[in-house]
Design an enzyme around this catalytic site. Structure first.
Site, PDB file in Angstrom:
ATOM      1  N   ASP A  50      -6.122   7.773   8.354  1.00 19.31           N
ATOM      2  CA  ASP A  50      -6.257   6.492   9.049  1.00 19.31           C
ATOM      3  C   ASP A  50      -5.176   6.279  10.116  1.00 19.31           C
ATOM      4  O   ASP A  50      -5.174   5.259  10.793  1.00 19.31           O
ATOM      5  CB  ASP A  50      -6.249   5.322   8.050  1.00 19.31           C
ATOM      6  N   SER A  58       0.813  -1.214   0.000  1.00 23.18           N
ATOM      7  CA  SER A  58       0.000   0.000   0.000  1.00 23.18           C
ATOM      8  C   SER A  58       0.850   1.269   0.000  1.00 23.18           C
ATOM      9  O   SER A  58       0.438   2.297  -0.539  1.00 23.18           O
ATOM     10  CB  SER A  58      -0.935   0.013   1.215  1.00 23.18           C
ATOM     11  N   HIS A 116      -1.231   4.990   7.232  1.00 23.89           N
ATOM     12  CA  HIS A 116      -0.501   5.266   5.994  1.00 23.89           C
ATOM     13  C   HIS A 116      -0.026   6.714   5.956  1.00 23.89           C
ATOM     14  O   HIS A 116      -0.612   7.570   6.616  1.00 23.89           O
ATOM     15  CB  HIS A 116      -1.390   4.968   4.777  1.00 23.89           C
TER      16      HIS A 116
END
Length: 352
Positions: free
Chosen positions: A220, A58, A223
């Site tokens: 979040d 990610s 990240h």
């Protein structure tokens, strides 16, 4: 006595397992795929486009940002295009949630594009899922080896500092940091043996993330934010350009930057933002302790120049953001380039 030690160990392990469950529950699942950013960068420049692929997890995909231009691939493609004055065609093949075991499938897809340069960011999920680090590093090395076999140059950003993630609490945070560094060192050895170069991401960004989590993390809290990705791209960019034959870093004469690969990997973990690349000593790639490797660092975002014990005087102003970096001392990036333009990032930026 032994019973007391065993009991304490059992309680400690129970605490770790409890914290791990809490962290997995708090860290959100991916709600939507990140913007792709695929396409042609620098179409105004002449020449055949350079094919670039971005593989990994990610972090490589740019999860957490909302505009394609904010993803690591777009930042790097824009920077390469501007530096080489050549178009770059970007293919982002990284997958949110990927572990090193998924790299073979990403390499399969990448080879269809005949890439000339590849960037791999991987390792965080291997730590959070407690996968075998030796196997994970071997998988990264195998991916590099397959890409190198086609002539593709490869830069790997090693495992980030998972200990900087807010949902992970002490003492699990301490272990996560140790595991992150352990995996990064093993990855470095495997990647350089396979013919690639590494850049240590973890601790350098970890300190920045801990110091200013609201700006450096996305919503979040797991990240990176757009600025966090810009800083990571700035760390990778010099090594990427060096592999493409554009390297304006000059190591001071007599500087001791050559180590055995094992020693270089351990030192890179301790001095994040460090490049480890294969090299030769007296025309030989191997010494008594194995492969030779060279350690190099590059100043980024207002950081004064430094090479393993050779540090220039710090600039009076320390840049804390891409915009601030652009107005800080030119010592931040060689050849008079601002840190922002070094990675192709501007507040209004996008594909060029």
């Amino acid at each position: 006595m032994a019973g007391g030690v065993a009991g304490a160990t059992g309680l400690f392990l129970a605490l770790l397992l409890h914290q791990a469950r809490d962290a997995r529950r708090i860290i959100p699942m991916a709600e939507a795929p990140p913007p792709r950013g695929d396409g042609l960068y620098g179409p105004k420049f002449p020449g055949k486009p350079l094919n670039m692929v971005v593989l990994g997890d990610s972090t490589a995909a740019g999860y957490g940002v909302h505009r394609p231009r904010e993803t690591p691939g777009a930042l790097l493609a824009t920077g390469v295009s501007r530096r080489l004055r050549r178009p770059v065609r970007l293919h982002r093949l990284a997958v949110v949630g990927a572990m090193s075991a998924g790299l073979p499938y990403q390499v399969d897809a990448a080879l269809e594009y005949a890439p000339e340069i590849a960037v791999i960011l991987i390792g965080g999920n291997d730590v959070t899922h407690w996968s075998g680090f030796g196997a994970a590093a071997k998988q990264a090395g195998d991916a590099v080896r397959r890409l190198r076999a086609t002539g593709c140059k490869v830069v790997v950003g090693t495992c980030p500092d998972i200990g900087a993630i807010q949902p992970i609490k002490r003492p699990l945070r301490w272990l996560a940091r140790h595991w992150s560094r352990q995996l990064a060192a093993i990855q470095t050895v495997a990647v350089v043996e396979a013919g690639g170069s590494t850049v240590s991401i973890g601790d350098l960004l970890g300190r920045q993330f801990e110091a200013d989590p609201l700006r450096m993390f996305g919503s979040d809290h797991f990240h990176p934010s757009a600025e966090g990705y810009a800083r990571a791209a700035a760390v990778i960019m010099p090594t990427l350009m060096a592999m493409l034959g554009e390297d304006d870093r000059v190591t001071p004469s007599g500087a001791d930057t050559v180590r055995s690969l094992e020693e270089a990997a351990q030192e890179a973990v301790r001095a994040a933002g460090t490049e480890v690349s294969p090299t030769e000593v007296n025309g030989r790639a191997r010494g008594p302790a194995g492969l030779w490797a060279e350690l190099r660092r590059h100043p980024w975002f207002g950081e004064p120049r430094s090479w393993f014990g050779h540090r220039a005087a710090a600039s009076p102003t320390t840049a804390t953001s891409p915009a601030a970096a652009a107005s800080s001392s030119e010592e931040a990036v060689p050849s008079g380039r601002s840190s922002a333009t070094a990675v192709g990032w501007t507040p209004e930026g996008g594909e060029t």
